[in-house]
Design a protein around this motif. Structure first.
Motif, short mmCIF file in Angstrom:
data_model
loop_
_atom_site.label_atom_id
_atom_site.label_comp_id
_atom_site.label_asym_id
_atom_site.label_seq_id
_atom_site.Cartn_x
_atom_site.Cartn_y
_atom_site.Cartn_z
N VAL A 51 41.04 39.40 62.95
CA VAL A 51 41.10 38.81 61.40
C VAL A 51 40.54 39.64 60.55
O VAL A 51 40.18 40.67 60.73
CB VAL A 51 40.12 37.55 61.49
CG1 VAL A 51 40.80 36.51 62.30
CG2 VAL A 51 38.79 38.17 62.07
N ALA A 52 40.94 39.35 59.11
CA ALA A 52 40.46 40.33 58.18
C ALA A 52 40.09 39.44 56.80
O ALA A 52 40.51 38.23 56.88
CB ALA A 52 41.55 41.43 57.59
N VAL A 53 39.28 39.81 55.88
CA VAL A 53 38.93 38.77 54.83
C VAL A 53 39.11 39.77 53.66
O VAL A 53 38.41 40.88 53.56
CB VAL A 53 37.37 38.52 55.12
CG1 VAL A 53 36.80 37.56 54.01
CG2 VAL A 53 37.01 38.07 56.59
N LEU A 54 39.84 38.96 52.68
CA LEU A 54 39.86 39.56 51.37
C LEU A 54 38.84 38.68 50.79
O LEU A 54 39.15 37.63 50.16
CB LEU A 54 41.29 39.61 50.70
CG LEU A 54 41.36 40.17 49.53
CD1 LEU A 54 42.99 40.65 49.27
CD2 LEU A 54 41.03 39.27 48.25
N ALA A 55 37.70 39.26 50.44
CA ALA A 55 36.49 38.73 49.71
C ALA A 55 36.56 39.04 48.12
O ALA A 55 36.59 40.27 47.92
CB ALA A 55 35.35 38.95 50.34
N ILE A 56 36.79 37.99 47.27
CA ILE A 56 36.95 38.38 45.90
C ILE A 56 35.76 37.73 44.92
O ILE A 56 35.61 36.52 45.39
CB ILE A 56 38.23 38.06 45.19
CG1 ILE A 56 38.67 38.57 43.95
CG2 ILE A 56 38.47 36.64 45.39
CD1 ILE A 56 39.96 38.83 43.53
N ASP A 57 35.32 38.48 44.35
CA ASP A 57 33.94 37.88 43.48
C ASP A 57 34.55 37.34 42.04
O ASP A 57 35.46 37.31 41.79
CB ASP A 57 32.91 38.80 43.34
CG ASP A 57 33.27 40.08 42.36
OD1 ASP A 57 34.18 40.05 41.60
OD2 ASP A 57 32.49 41.10 42.60
N GLY A 58 33.36 37.01 41.34
CA GLY A 58 33.53 36.01 40.34
C GLY A 58 34.34 36.92 38.96
O GLY A 58 34.73 36.43 38.14
N GLN A 59 34.01 38.19 39.20
CA GLN A 59 34.49 39.57 38.18
C GLN A 59 35.99 39.87 38.70
O GLN A 59 36.42 40.94 38.08
CB GLN A 59 33.61 40.62 38.18
CG GLN A 59 32.41 40.01 37.62
CD GLN A 59 31.28 41.16 37.42
OE1 GLN A 59 31.61 42.32 36.88
NE2 GLN A 59 30.14 40.96 38.17
N ASP A 60 36.52 39.04 39.70
CA ASP A 60 38.05 39.57 40.22
C ASP A 60 38.02 40.97 40.79
O ASP A 60 38.83 41.75 40.89
CB ASP A 60 39.05 39.58 39.11
CG ASP A 60 40.32 39.19 39.59
OD1 ASP A 60 40.67 38.31 40.50
OD2 ASP A 60 41.36 39.58 39.07
N ARG A 61 36.72 41.14 41.45
CA ARG A 61 36.64 42.52 42.40
C ARG A 61 36.67 42.16 43.61
O ARG A 61 36.24 41.05 44.24
CB ARG A 61 35.52 43.16 41.79
CG ARG A 61 35.26 43.56 40.62
CD ARG A 61 33.87 44.22 40.04
NE ARG A 61 32.96 43.38 40.47
CZ ARG A 61 31.60 43.67 40.73
NH1 ARG A 61 31.18 44.85 40.11
NH2 ARG A 61 30.57 42.70 41.04
N VAL A 62 37.56 43.02 44.57
CA VAL A 62 37.71 42.69 45.99
C VAL A 62 36.57 43.71 46.75
O VAL A 62 36.32 44.87 46.33
CB VAL A 62 39.11 43.41 46.51
CG1 VAL A 62 39.22 43.19 47.96
CG2 VAL A 62 40.18 42.39 45.62
N LEU A 63 35.97 42.99 47.66
CA LEU A 63 34.85 43.69 48.44
C LEU A 63 35.82 44.88 49.51
O LEU A 63 36.39 44.28 50.08
CB LEU A 63 33.91 42.73 49.26
CG LEU A 63 32.71 43.61 49.74
CD1 LEU A 63 31.81 42.27 50.01
CD2 LEU A 63 33.02 44.14 51.16
#
Length: 209
Positions: A51-63
């Motif tokens: 599994v993988a996670v594309l985590a994106i914050d409120g400023q449209d940035r990906v971790l």
């Protein structure tokens, strides 16, 4: 009009051997019956899935994570990912664990971004990439890392910059490339809210609810 959709199919195997078994994966050779009745040997890696996670914050940035990968002799920018170590493990639970362990972050909103076979000509690995939103830091002590993970660098990068880097041939990790392009395509199409729920069935790796 023809429907373009992958379909499950299994050709008859007359013999199988596993000459190598490693810590997490194995190498297998199958003798497979071809459509004309002849047989052929097929060598491939047996993989538990991931599994993988594309985590994106409120400023449209990906971790993203920068990590050394010895087989390709590169430091790669990646998104949090990990193996499905336990047979039948719920992939959402595994993804939440990886996000916590690698980035010390949790997310409130989860959806399935896409499912892929990473290298179907030589490996049976099935990969599910999740989209995680509404991020927040996890309280308490960080997960203790070791080996390559001890040298990881964390960053938050604008989605558009990652898309540009993938198309320019500057970013090569499968999970990152597929993930950011899939998110960009989802936004350009029916929107993120049309993505499958995080608990959507996954025939390639059936799991417990």
């Amino acid at each position: 009009m023809r429907t373009i959709k992958d379909t499950a199919e299994s050709w008859r195997v007359t013999a199988s051997e596993t000459p190598f078994t490693g810590n997490k994966t194995a190498a297998r050779t199958d003798v497979v019956v071809m459509p004309d009745g002849s047989t052929a040997k097929r060598d491939y890696q047996v993989h538990p899935g991931s599994v993988a996670v594309l985590a994106i914050d409120g400023q449209d940035r990906v971790l993203v994570i920068n990590q050394y990968r010895h087989p390709v002799r590169h430091r790669l920018w990646e998104i949090p990912a990990g193996l499905l170590d336990v047979p039948g493990e719920n992939p959402l639970h595994a993804a939440q664990r990886e996000l916590y362990e690698e980035a010390h972050v949790k997310a409130e909103d989860w959806r399935v971004l896409t499912d892929v076979f990473t290298s179907p000509g030589g490996c049976d690995e099935a990969l599910r990439i999740f989209l995680a939103r509404d991020l927040s830091d996890v309280e308490g002590e960080r997960f203790e890392v070791s080996e390559e993970e001890a040298d990881m660098e964390l960053a938050r990068v604008p989605l558009g910059e990652l898309v540009r880097g993938v198309l320019a041939g500057e970013l090569h990790n499968t999970c990152l490339a597929v993930g950011v392009l899939a998110l960009a395509a989802a936004r350009a199409g029916e929107g993120v809210d049309a993505l499958r729920p995080a608990t959507a069935p996954w025939p390639a790796r059936p799991f417990e609810a």
